[in-house]
Scaffold this active site. Structure first.
Site, mmCIF file in Angstrom:
data_model
loop_
_atom_site.group_PDB
_atom_site.id
_atom_site.type_symbol
_atom_site.label_atom_id
_atom_site.label_comp_id
_atom_site.label_asym_id
_atom_site.label_seq_id
_atom_site.Cartn_x
_atom_site.Cartn_y
_atom_site.Cartn_z
ATOM 1 N N GLU A 1 0.836 -1.211 0.000
ATOM 2 C CA GLU A 1 0.000 0.000 0.000
ATOM 3 C C GLU A 1 0.865 1.252 0.000
ATOM 4 O O GLU A 1 2.066 1.179 0.272
ATOM 5 C CB GLU A 1 -0.951 -0.019 1.211
ATOM 6 C CG GLU A 1 -0.288 -0.418 2.491
ATOM 7 C CD GLU A 1 -1.290 -0.916 3.541
ATOM 8 O OE1 GLU A 1 -1.320 -0.326 4.620
ATOM 9 O OE2 GLU A 1 -2.018 -1.892 3.279
ATOM 10 N N LYS B 1 2.616 4.609 1.244
ATOM 11 C CA LYS B 1 3.021 5.097 2.566
ATOM 12 C C LYS B 1 2.581 6.547 2.671
ATOM 13 O O LYS B 1 3.158 7.437 2.044
ATOM 14 C CB LYS B 1 4.532 4.976 2.753
ATOM 15 C CG LYS B 1 4.976 5.339 4.155
ATOM 16 C CD LYS B 1 6.447 5.015 4.359
ATOM 17 C CE LYS B 1 6.876 5.219 5.811
ATOM 18 N NZ LYS B 1 6.660 6.562 6.304
ATOM 19 N N ASP C 1 2.005 10.262 3.761
ATOM 20 C CA ASP C 1 2.908 11.225 4.391
ATOM 21 C C ASP C 1 2.101 12.140 5.311
ATOM 22 O O ASP C 1 1.812 13.282 4.988
ATOM 23 C CB ASP C 1 3.622 12.041 3.307
ATOM 24 C CG ASP C 1 4.821 12.778 3.870
ATOM 25 O OD1 ASP C 1 5.163 12.545 5.046
ATOM 26 O OD2 ASP C 1 5.413 13.582 3.135
ATOM 27 N N TYR D 1 -4.588 1.799 8.200
ATOM 28 C CA TYR D 1 -3.676 0.798 7.623
ATOM 29 C C TYR D 1 -3.393 -0.373 8.555
ATOM 30 O O TYR D 1 -2.562 -1.213 8.242
ATOM 31 C CB TYR D 1 -2.378 1.423 7.128
ATOM 32 C CG TYR D 1 -1.619 2.241 8.154
ATOM 33 C CD1 TYR D 1 -1.102 1.670 9.304
ATOM 34 C CD2 TYR D 1 -1.402 3.600 7.930
ATOM 35 C CE1 TYR D 1 -0.398 2.421 10.219
ATOM 36 C CE2 TYR D 1 -0.700 4.366 8.837
ATOM 37 C CZ TYR D 1 -0.204 3.768 9.990
ATOM 38 O OH TYR D 1 0.488 4.525 10.889
ATOM 39 N N LYS E 1 11.046 3.693 0.369
ATOM 40 C CA LYS E 1 10.811 5.135 0.265
ATOM 41 C C LYS E 1 11.300 5.726 -1.053
ATOM 42 O O LYS E 1 12.305 5.294 -1.618
ATOM 43 C CB LYS E 1 11.512 5.857 1.427
ATOM 44 C CG LYS E 1 11.111 5.293 2.786
ATOM 45 C CD LYS E 1 10.413 6.282 3.660
ATOM 46 C CE LYS E 1 11.302 7.353 4.160
ATOM 47 N NZ LYS E 1 10.794 8.053 5.327
ATOM 48 N N CYS F 1 16.854 45.928 -15.505
ATOM 49 C CA CYS F 1 16.999 44.560 -15.997
ATOM 50 C C CYS F 1 18.473 44.168 -16.054
ATOM 51 O O CYS F 1 19.281 44.896 -16.627
ATOM 52 C CB CYS F 1 16.370 44.472 -17.389
ATOM 53 S SG CYS F 1 16.697 42.922 -18.235
ATOM 54 N N CYS G 1 19.648 43.931 -19.876
ATOM 55 C CA CYS G 1 19.740 45.025 -20.844
ATOM 56 C C CYS G 1 19.744 46.415 -20.218
ATOM 57 O O CYS G 1 19.867 47.406 -20.929
ATOM 58 C CB CYS G 1 18.602 44.930 -21.862
ATOM 59 S SG CYS G 1 16.996 45.406 -21.208
ATOM 60 N N CYS H 1 10.865 43.424 -17.323
ATOM 61 C CA CYS H 1 11.781 44.335 -17.989
ATOM 62 C C CYS H 1 10.970 45.072 -19.052
ATOM 63 O O CYS H 1 10.215 44.460 -19.797
ATOM 64 C CB CYS H 1 12.894 43.519 -18.635
ATOM 65 S SG CYS H 1 13.765 44.423 -19.909
ATOM 66 N N CYS I 1 15.725 44.059 -25.271
ATOM 67 C CA CYS I 1 16.321 43.162 -24.276
ATOM 68 C C CYS I 1 16.732 41.826 -24.899
ATOM 69 O O CYS I 1 15.920 41.149 -25.512
ATOM 70 C CB CYS I 1 15.318 42.927 -23.159
ATOM 71 S SG CYS I 1 15.924 41.814 -21.888
HETATM 72 S S1 IVH Z 1 2.164 0.070 8.777
HETATM 73 C C1 IVH Z 1 4.242 -1.811 12.595
HETATM 74 N N1 IVH Z 1 1.254 1.243 6.654
HETATM 75 O O1 IVH Z 1 4.880 5.038 8.491
HETATM 76 C C2 IVH Z 1 4.209 -0.525 11.918
HETATM 77 N N2 IVH Z 1 2.509 2.535 8.177
HETATM 78 O O2 IVH Z 1 7.696 4.434 9.458
HETATM 79 C C3 IVH Z 1 2.965 -0.427 11.123
HETATM 80 N N3 IVH Z 1 2.731 4.880 7.519
HETATM 81 O O3 IVH Z 1 4.519 5.755 11.789
HETATM 82 C C4 IVH Z 1 2.981 0.666 10.191
HETATM 83 N N4 IVH Z 1 1.539 4.738 5.679
HETATM 84 O O4 IVH Z 1 2.474 6.250 10.455
HETATM 85 C C5 IVH Z 1 1.966 1.404 7.768
HETATM 86 N N5 IVH Z 1 0.327 2.143 4.728
HETATM 87 C C6 IVH Z 1 1.029 2.292 5.852
HETATM 88 C C7 IVH Z 1 1.584 3.516 6.225
HETATM 89 C C8 IVH Z 1 2.326 3.606 7.400
HETATM 90 C C9 IVH Z 1 2.234 5.542 6.463
HETATM 91 C C10 IVH Z 1 3.576 5.487 8.570
HETATM 92 C C11 IVH Z 1 3.137 5.129 9.955
HETATM 93 C C12 IVH Z 1 4.363 4.868 10.748
HETATM 94 C C13 IVH Z 1 5.460 5.108 9.767
HETATM 95 C C14 IVH Z 1 6.486 4.031 9.931
#
Ligand code: IVH
Length: 684
Positions: free
Chosen positions: A116, A118, A120, A228, A317, A419, A422, A437, A443
């Protein structure tokens, strides 16, 4: 007043209904009722709760608007600690992870992974007791976080009560709070309008919003949540795999990533990583990588943990899109349209997968707002292929004159007055963010653009002087300004790429031909900012000669129909620049001429209120000139034929427009008849 029992029943009904609509809107993205209808139900529930305070429950949708401010956030110990993930950046690290997993499981089979995005954002844990949301907390140190329940209640896509059934008496749902990119942009626009500080990125905006002691403020911030995983309560769930667990969470009303999938082995992981990488710019929220989790829960348990991270999962990442570096200097660049852009010269820094040494500061206001100065430490962002930008400064790191945090070492940035390319004056129009400008024709940074425009069909109409030729002429130093065009010879031109003797002769003839023009075309050809074809024509008609236009001040220019203060200021700025006046003198000396335009109170508007359509090639008139003549007579030239069209002027090879006219019974005339109309008007 309804009987208490009736009120209680109705309140429960309203709560359920409102939450159903809420879920449809915020989780499924498929609204079920109009906003006004929702508001009506919402107010009805608010009314009942006001009359019968005992009916107010923790899971009431009325609690989503925030409550009394807190003094501090109470600590909250998580039922099961919130761990972190180990990171991988390179494919080899992902392959090594997969190998460790197989070794740990003592299997030679391919392992399936739930994968899935990650998110932010910020990790949070939501506790539900008997299906009701009772407590929410930040991750904190993983063992103890801060309780921010009132704030989390305001997050519209967090269910206040679980849907369906089969949930344990107590469950901790884990996920991420974040802000959608579009919501972030809107929030920042709002902050800017109010003169409040803008947020550097959606993550900071989400963090700042969630950590408000006043939950009413949080309620006004567009936060979202994605689930998640599960902390406490996981053992009580009848599921075999992580993907089944996610299905269950979705069924209980939680938003989960639409992109989640199950893949096989490191090959599947890397494929997913590549796919999400391409999707990333179009995702509605920021992500900083993908997460791979062994799908089978019994295998997860078997693999267990090392220190504070699971052995069964890893974060793959993307290269960081933001980094810190130092501003070595602030330069300005001049664009092809004369736009002056401040650019920060940076100590080289690796960000977004490349080494960045320059970042745009957009415009003068942006630099002021961010108060970027030489010597500052700044956050630099480079996402995808976009131009690196300075997001914000780190105020604590600003160098000062002394050791005691006194006056800053460097003054605030100021845009140069002239500018750098020129030496012409730099001007900024009313209501414009961008300074430019004013050296237009002169120019070097604007040279090619100015020449393309000068030669364009609607301007001086120099046939054969296309972009490629202009590029060559400028690059070879043969032409600096439009006046130089009139010095070109067949010999010089024939030496250019893809230019034969014959084309060179034709081009010289076309340039020569352009000496005879109209005042309107000439004004348009100068490329004065904000002066298009129509304005050029209006100016020519009103003043009748070039000297009048050059001499006019802002007041006088605004007497011209449709010329407002912005256009007037551009015209004055252009002619104030001595370099431009010099080039105009050279052009006139090269023999440019025209019959002066009509006087201001030119003849009657014979075609006022009439709409004409031009089609096909007319025997003598150029399409643009015919159009100008119709417009000068007060008529309108439309692009397509309708019942409202008064005349279709058809030339040779007229096609579908002519057919349409015949079909609709619109009168069709030729050029000779058009000229007659222009002279005598329409005989009704
Ligand atoms: S699973 C056992 N799934 O990433 C740890 N974490 O570096 C379970 N995060 O603090 C984490 N998306 O907040 C998981 N799809 C995702 C995630 C996710 C973002 C963050 C999470 C955690 C950090 C870990």
């Amino acid at each position: 007043m309804p009987a208490p029992a009736v009120a209680a029943e109705r309140a429960a009904e309203l709560r359920a209904e409102l939450e159903r609509h809420n879920h449809a809107y915020y989780v499924l993205d498929a609204p079920t009722i109009p906003d006004a209808e929702y508001d009506k139900l919402f107010r009805e529930l608010q009314g009942l709760e006001a009359e019968f305070p005992e009916l107010l429950t923790a899971d009431s949708p009325t609690q989503r608007v925030g409550g009394a401010p807190l003094k501090e956030f109470p600590p909250r110990r998580h039922g099961v600690p919130m761990l972190s993930l180990n990171n991988a950046f390179e494919p080899a690290e992902v392959e090594a992870f997969d190998k460790r997993v197989r070794d740990g499981l003592e299997t030679i089979a391919t392992v399936d992974y739930a994968v899935e995005p990650k998110f932010d954002g910020l990790a949070i844990s939501l506790t539900y007791e008997n299906g009701v949301f009772t407590c929410g907390a930040t991750r904190g140190d993983g063992v103890t976080g801060e309780e921010v329940t009132p704030n989390l209640r305001t997050v519209r896509n967090i269910p206040l009560r679980l849907h369906g059934e089969g949930w344990p008496a107590l469950i901790e749902v884990r996920g991420e709070v974040l802000m959608f990119k579009a919501d972030f942009a809107e929030l920042n626009a709002r902050q800017r309008e109010r003169g409040d500080k803008e947020f550097a990125n959606p993550r900071n905006a989400a963090a700042g919003s969630l950590r408000q002691l006043d939950s009413k403020i949080t309620a006004s911030r567009p936060l979202s949540f994605f689930a998640y995983g599960v902390g406490a309560g996981a053992d009580a769930l009848a599921v075999r795999t992580h993907s089944e667990l996610m299905d269950k969470l979705a069924a209980w009303g939680f938003p989960v990533a639409a992109e989640r999938a199950v893949v096989s082995g490191s090959h599947g992981q890397l494929e997913f990583f590549a796919k999400i990488g391409t999707l990333r710019p179009s995702l509605p929220y920021d992500i900083d990588g993908v997460v791979y989790k062994v799908n089978r829960l019994d295998w997860q348990a078997q693999l267990g943990f090392v220190s504070r991270a699971p052995r069964f999962a890893i974060a793959h990442k993307f290269p960081a899109e933001e980094a810190l570096t130092e501003v070595l200097g602030i330069d300005v660049q001049v664009g092809r349209t004369g736009a002056i852009t401040p650019v920060a010269r940076l100590k080289p820094v690796f960000v977004g997968g490349v080494t960045v040494t320059n970042a745009t500061l957009h415009n003068e206001d942006e630099v002021r707002r961010k108060d970027v100065r030489v010597g500052d430490t700044v956050i630099v962002r480079r996402a995808g292929d976009v131009i690196p930008e300075v997001v914000a400064i780190v105020p604590e790191k600003r160098p000062t004159r002394d050791l005691f945090g006194g006056e800053p070492l460097h003054p605030p940035f100021e845009l140069p007055k002239v500018c750098p390319e020129c030496g012409s004056a730099v001007a900024r129009g009313i209501d414009e963010a961008i300074a430019r400008c004013t050296g237009g024709l002169y120019c070097p940074a604007q040279r090619k653009q100015a020449l393309w425009h000068y030669a364009a069909r609607r301007a001086m109409d120099i046939e054969g002087l296309g972009d490629k030729i202009v590029d060559q002429l400028v690059d070879a130093g043969l032409v600096h300004t439009p006046a130089d065009l009139y010095k070109l010879t067949v010999e010089t031109l024939a030496g250019l790429d893809r230019m034969g003797e014959k084309s060179a002769q034709n081009l010289v003839a076309a340039i020569d031909h352009s000496r005879q023009t109209t005042l309107a075309r000439f004004i348009f050809a100068l490329g004065i900012r904000n002066v298009g074809e129509a304005t050029a024509r209006d100016l020519a008609r009103y003043f009748g000669n070039l000297d009048g236009i050059i001499a006019a001040d802002i007041e006088a220019l605004q007497q011209v129909p449709d010329v407002g203060p912005i256009v007037a200021a551009s015209i004055v700025a252009f002619f104030n620049e001595s370099h431009n006046r010099e080039i105009i003198a050279q052009l006139l000396a090269a023999g440019l001429h025209w019959t002066d335009g009509e006087p201001a109170d030119a003849g009657p508007k014979l075609l006022a209120g009439k709409t004409l359509v031009l089609t096909g090639t007319l025997p003598t008139l150029k399409r643009d000139d015919a159009k100008a003549m119709v417009e000068a007579a007060g008529g309108k030239v439309a692009g397509s034929v309708s019942k409202k069209t008064d005349f279709v002027v058809a030339g040779e090879e007229a096609g579908s427009k002519l057919e349409k006219a015949l079909e609709l019974g619109v009168p069709v005339i030729d050029e000779a008849e058009l000229l007659k109309l222009l002279e005598k008007g329409v005989q009704e």
